[in-house]
Scaffold this active site. Structure first.
Site, mmCIF file in Angstrom:
data_model
loop_
_atom_site.group_PDB
_atom_site.id
_atom_site.type_symbol
_atom_site.label_atom_id
_atom_site.label_comp_id
_atom_site.label_asym_id
_atom_site.label_seq_id
_atom_site.Cartn_x
_atom_site.Cartn_y
_atom_site.Cartn_z
ATOM 1 N NE ARG A 167 41.053 38.616 33.596
ATOM 2 C CZ ARG A 167 41.101 37.264 33.116
ATOM 3 N NH1 ARG A 167 41.535 37.241 31.387
ATOM 4 N NH2 ARG A 167 40.751 36.658 33.457
ATOM 5 C CB SER A 241 38.533 39.274 39.880
ATOM 6 O OG SER A 241 38.625 38.086 39.615
ATOM 7 C CD GLU A 337 40.531 42.311 36.797
ATOM 8 O OE1 GLU A 337 41.252 40.855 36.744
ATOM 9 O OE2 GLU A 337 38.967 41.673 36.737
HETATM 10 P P1 FAD Z 1 33.029 49.929 33.211
HETATM 11 O O1 FAD Z 1 33.114 49.423 34.809
HETATM 12 O O2 FAD Z 1 31.495 50.897 33.518
HETATM 13 O O3 FAD Z 1 34.016 50.617 33.036
HETATM 14 C C1 FAD Z 1 35.532 50.009 33.297
HETATM 15 C C2 FAD Z 1 36.571 50.880 32.847
HETATM 16 O O4 FAD Z 1 36.371 50.816 31.361
HETATM 17 C C3 FAD Z 1 36.143 52.014 33.121
HETATM 18 O O5 FAD Z 1 37.973 52.740 33.220
HETATM 19 C C4 FAD Z 1 35.785 53.071 31.871
HETATM 20 O O6 FAD Z 1 36.075 54.226 32.392
HETATM 21 C C5 FAD Z 1 35.993 52.175 30.993
HETATM 22 N N1 FAD Z 1 35.106 52.201 29.763
HETATM 23 C C6 FAD Z 1 33.758 51.922 29.733
HETATM 24 N N2 FAD Z 1 33.296 51.970 28.748
HETATM 25 C C7 FAD Z 1 34.119 52.107 27.762
HETATM 26 C C8 FAD Z 1 34.209 53.241 26.653
HETATM 27 N N3 FAD Z 1 32.780 52.965 25.800
HETATM 28 N N4 FAD Z 1 34.970 53.482 26.122
HETATM 29 C C9 FAD Z 1 36.207 53.658 27.108
HETATM 30 N N5 FAD Z 1 36.298 53.463 27.795
HETATM 31 C C10 FAD Z 1 35.378 52.398 28.795
HETATM 32 N N6 FAD Z 1 36.142 40.899 33.803
HETATM 33 C C11 FAD Z 1 36.738 39.697 33.536
HETATM 34 O O7 FAD Z 1 37.199 40.091 32.651
HETATM 35 N N7 FAD Z 1 36.505 38.675 33.492
HETATM 36 C C12 FAD Z 1 35.252 37.835 34.062
HETATM 37 O O8 FAD Z 1 35.013 36.433 33.730
HETATM 38 C C13 FAD Z 1 34.768 38.827 35.046
HETATM 39 N N8 FAD Z 1 33.860 38.474 35.419
HETATM 40 C C14 FAD Z 1 33.221 39.278 36.907
HETATM 41 C C15 FAD Z 1 32.279 39.078 37.538
HETATM 42 C C16 FAD Z 1 31.182 39.996 37.920
HETATM 43 C C17 FAD Z 1 30.288 39.501 39.412
HETATM 44 C C18 FAD Z 1 31.058 41.668 38.215
HETATM 45 C C19 FAD Z 1 30.723 42.358 39.007
HETATM 46 C C20 FAD Z 1 32.199 41.210 37.233
HETATM 47 C C21 FAD Z 1 33.149 41.137 37.071
HETATM 48 N N9 FAD Z 1 34.381 41.341 35.438
HETATM 49 C C22 FAD Z 1 34.564 39.967 35.064
HETATM 50 C C23 FAD Z 1 34.749 42.402 35.380
HETATM 51 C C24 FAD Z 1 33.893 43.154 35.059
HETATM 52 O O9 FAD Z 1 32.092 42.702 34.583
HETATM 53 C C25 FAD Z 1 34.473 43.619 33.345
HETATM 54 O O10 FAD Z 1 35.436 44.357 33.113
HETATM 55 C C26 FAD Z 1 33.516 44.125 32.227
HETATM 56 O O11 FAD Z 1 33.824 44.547 31.243
HETATM 57 C C27 FAD Z 1 33.387 45.510 32.446
HETATM 58 O O12 FAD Z 1 32.111 46.403 31.789
HETATM 59 P P2 FAD Z 1 31.862 47.267 31.930
HETATM 60 O O13 FAD Z 1 31.045 47.750 30.770
HETATM 61 O O14 FAD Z 1 30.548 47.478 33.652
HETATM 62 O O15 FAD Z 1 32.767 49.140 32.149
HETATM 63 P P1 NAP Z 2 38.580 28.569 39.084
HETATM 64 O O1 NAP Z 2 38.194 27.945 37.885
HETATM 65 O O2 NAP Z 2 38.685 28.692 40.618
HETATM 66 O O3 NAP Z 2 40.272 29.428 38.867
HETATM 67 C C1 NAP Z 2 41.266 29.865 40.147
HETATM 68 C C2 NAP Z 2 42.189 30.990 39.611
HETATM 69 O O4 NAP Z 2 43.043 29.322 38.257
HETATM 70 C C3 NAP Z 2 41.613 31.265 37.950
HETATM 71 O O5 NAP Z 2 41.699 33.070 38.023
HETATM 72 C C4 NAP Z 2 42.230 30.541 36.591
HETATM 73 O O6 NAP Z 2 42.987 32.339 35.915
HETATM 74 C C5 NAP Z 2 43.582 29.919 37.498
HETATM 75 N N1 NAP Z 2 43.001 28.878 36.681
HETATM 76 C C6 NAP Z 2 42.153 27.484 36.974
HETATM 77 N N2 NAP Z 2 42.160 27.062 35.390
HETATM 78 C C7 NAP Z 2 43.290 27.026 35.570
HETATM 79 C C8 NAP Z 2 43.288 26.174 33.458
HETATM 80 N N3 NAP Z 2 43.607 25.308 33.045
HETATM 81 N N4 NAP Z 2 44.732 26.805 32.948
HETATM 82 C C9 NAP Z 2 45.002 28.364 33.086
HETATM 83 N N5 NAP Z 2 44.814 28.876 34.287
HETATM 84 C C10 NAP Z 2 43.819 28.119 35.003
HETATM 85 O O7 NAP Z 2 38.131 30.626 38.911
HETATM 86 P P2 NAP Z 2 37.123 31.285 38.803
HETATM 87 O O8 NAP Z 2 37.025 32.260 40.200
HETATM 88 O O9 NAP Z 2 35.816 30.404 39.410
HETATM 89 O O10 NAP Z 2 36.158 31.864 38.088
HETATM 90 C C11 NAP Z 2 36.438 31.740 36.529
HETATM 91 C C12 NAP Z 2 36.833 31.856 35.170
HETATM 92 O O11 NAP Z 2 35.711 32.906 34.917
HETATM 93 C C13 NAP Z 2 38.157 32.304 35.159
HETATM 94 O O12 NAP Z 2 38.722 32.413 34.294
HETATM 95 C C14 NAP Z 2 38.144 34.064 35.743
HETATM 96 O O13 NAP Z 2 39.314 34.691 35.060
HETATM 97 C C15 NAP Z 2 36.864 34.315 35.803
HETATM 98 N N6 NAP Z 2 36.636 35.458 36.436
HETATM 99 C C16 NAP Z 2 36.653 36.708 35.982
HETATM 100 C C17 NAP Z 2 35.915 37.769 37.074
HETATM 101 C C18 NAP Z 2 36.366 38.809 36.901
HETATM 102 O O14 NAP Z 2 36.699 40.344 37.490
HETATM 103 N N7 NAP Z 2 38.167 39.115 36.053
HETATM 104 C C19 NAP Z 2 35.596 37.220 38.137
HETATM 105 C C20 NAP Z 2 35.243 36.084 38.546
HETATM 106 C C21 NAP Z 2 35.922 35.459 37.007
HETATM 107 P P3 NAP Z 2 42.461 33.046 34.754
HETATM 108 O O15 NAP Z 2 41.631 33.890 35.878
HETATM 109 O O16 NAP Z 2 43.651 33.692 34.336
HETATM 110 O O17 NAP Z 2 41.564 32.336 34.481
#
Ligand code: FAD
Ligand code: NAP
Length: 341
Positions: A167, A241, A337
């Site tokens: 991340r 998250s 994050e």
């Molecule tokens: P923004 O929120 O608009 O921006 C995020 C950051 O990036 C800010 O600092 C902004 O300045 C910068 N930025 C955005 N675009 C640019 C650009 N073109 N150039 C330079 N800087 C830029 N994330 C995960 O990694 N995995 C997930 O599974 C995941 N699940 C999510 C589920 C939900 C329900 C929600 C609400 C969020 C989730 N996220 C997840 C977080 C989010 O969706 C991601 O981080 C996504 O990439 C953000 O995209 P955005 O366009 O909305 O960015």
């Molecule tokens: P989950 O499946 O309930 O798992 C809980 C946590 O355990 C996750 O954060 C995941 O880490 C870790 N995990 C589970 N199984 C794993 C494996 N086999 N090997 C390594 N790590 C494992 O998680 P969840 O909340 O439903 O989310 C599912 C996936 O979507 C995850 O990958 C999560 O990162 C992603 N997600 C991200 C965001 C965001 O905003 N960043 C929001 C929602 C969901 P990791 O997170 O490192 O994968």
């Protein structure tokens, strides 16, 4: 010559998935790199603090933004080239990430199906090396094009210059706030090489009674799982998250595990373990808790939610309380994050 419209005192509520009611002193939208370069040439970006915004799904505004917000709407998907095994496809930063995933699945290009339904735009995908269900953007990343804000020059970043981590990328660290990412290109496979070992995917595929696995099946499984446990930002404000899963060294892991035998953790490279932050927060008693107008989601404790009318500061304060209590119970420091403004 300035050709983009700059609005004043712009309400950002619809531009952040937490649904926080704040104003930007100035706001503009760009549809190509030239729009952005003209903002630089006119000195607009040098005078003011600036924020590039995509879908607003990874930001928390704790106050009005006293500068210029630039919404990136650069569109377009282009096939750059291909060989027997791979395609190289480029997408404008303003393309919606999930639509791009569906486009690639439809074309028979493999590699990002596990990243279905992640909110936000393509341009933000390298920012924090988005990841889910065992796949990260770095696994398929080829190159990105970005405009350097202080010089107006176009620069290209390959995988190693992005310094991707868990991340993380160089754009959240040394290069923070220095570039506008205008497009990202990916190296996708023409042959399936599915990643289904992770979490609930296998179970969901069994439930769906899939006989011959396709990328669309995996995408649908991910969509089903995500829809069942993650709040839809259109209904309940959130940014996914709120915290990262902490990665700690093995010695510390054994200490924490000694005191908490059910600790949920996964190997994270040599001598490192990744703790499930959601489990830590749940064990600290936060899951489902409502604090004023915000709270901790009842199905996934990693997600902080706006129950309606919360301020960004209230959500930030809640996150500090969560951090503090996890630190007290487990001795582990959580890191936010979500990008705080
Ligand atoms: P923004 O929120 O608009 O921006 C995020 C950051 O990036 C800010 O600092 C902004 O300045 C910068 N930025 C955005 N675009 C640019 C650009 N073109 N150039 C330079 N800087 C830029 N994330 C995960 O990694 N995995 C997930 O599974 C995941 N699940 C999510 C589920 C939900 C329900 C929600 C609400 C969020 C989730 N996220 C997840 C977080 C989010 O969706 C991601 O981080 C996504 O990439 C953000 O995209 P955005 O366009 O909305 O960015
Ligand atoms: P989950 O499946 O309930 O798992 C809980 C946590 O355990 C996750 O954060 C995941 O880490 C870790 N995990 C589970 N199984 C794993 C494996 N086999 N090997 C390594 N790590 C494992 O998680 P969840 O909340 O439903 O989310 C599912 C996936 O979507 C995850 O990958 C999560 O990162 C992603 N997600 C991200 C965001 C965001 O905003 N960043 C929001 C929602 C969901 P990791 O997170 O490192 O994968």
């Amino acid at each position: 010559m300035q050709k983009t419209l700059i609005q004043s005192d712009y309400n950002l509520k619809a531009n952040n998935t937490f649904g926080i009611e704040v104003q930007a002193k100035k706001y503009t939208e760009i549809t190509d790199e030239d729009d952005f370069k003209s903002l630089i040439e006119d000195g607009v970006l040098l005078k003011d603090e600036r924020l590039i915004l995509g879908g607003g799904s990874n930001v928390l505004f704790t106050k009005n933004f006293d500068g210029i917000v630039i919404k990136n709407n650069i569109k377009g998907i282009e096939l750059l080239g291909e060989n027997d095994d791979h395609v190289f496809v480029q997408a404008g930063a303003g393309e919606t990430w999930h639509d791009f995933v569906l486009y690639c699945i439809d074309k028979g290009w493999y590699g990002i199906e596990n990243l279905s339904l992640i909110p936000g735009n393509v341009g933000a995908s390298p920012m924090q090396n988005i990841g889910a269900y065992g796949v990260e953007v770095k696994d398929v990343f080829h190159e990105l094009e970005a405009v350097h804000i202080s010089s107006g020059e176009t620069h290209y970043f390959n995988k190693s210059s992005c310094e991707f981590g868990y991340r993380e990328s160089v754009f959240k660290m040394d290069m923070k706030n220095q570039y506008l990412i205008s497009s990202v290109s990916f190296r996708l496979s023409k042959k399936p090489n599915f990643s289904v070992e992770y979490g609930a995917i296998k179970q969901e595929l069994d439930k769906m009674k899939v006989s011959e696995l396709t990328a669309k099946d995996i995408s649908n499984a991910v969509i089903n799982i995500r829809s069942s446990k993650l709040p839809n930002p259109k209904v309940l404000g959130n940014a996914g998250s709120f915290f990262k899963n902490p990665v700690i060294d093995e010695t510390t892991f054994h200490q924490v595990k000694g005191a908490h035998e059910n600790l949920v953790a996964y190997p994270a490279g040599e001598g490192k373990m990744k703790l499930a932050a959601g489990w830590l927060i749940d064990q600290a008693g936060w899951k489902g808790k409502v604090v004023g107008k915000c709270g901790v989601h009842d199905l996934q404790a990693l997600v902080l939610v706006n129950h309606g009318g919360a301020t960004g500061q209230e959500i930030y304060d809640l996150s500090s309380e969560v951090l503090q209590s996890v630190k007290e119970k487990f001795g582990v420091e959580l890191e936010r994050e979500v990008n705080i403004y």
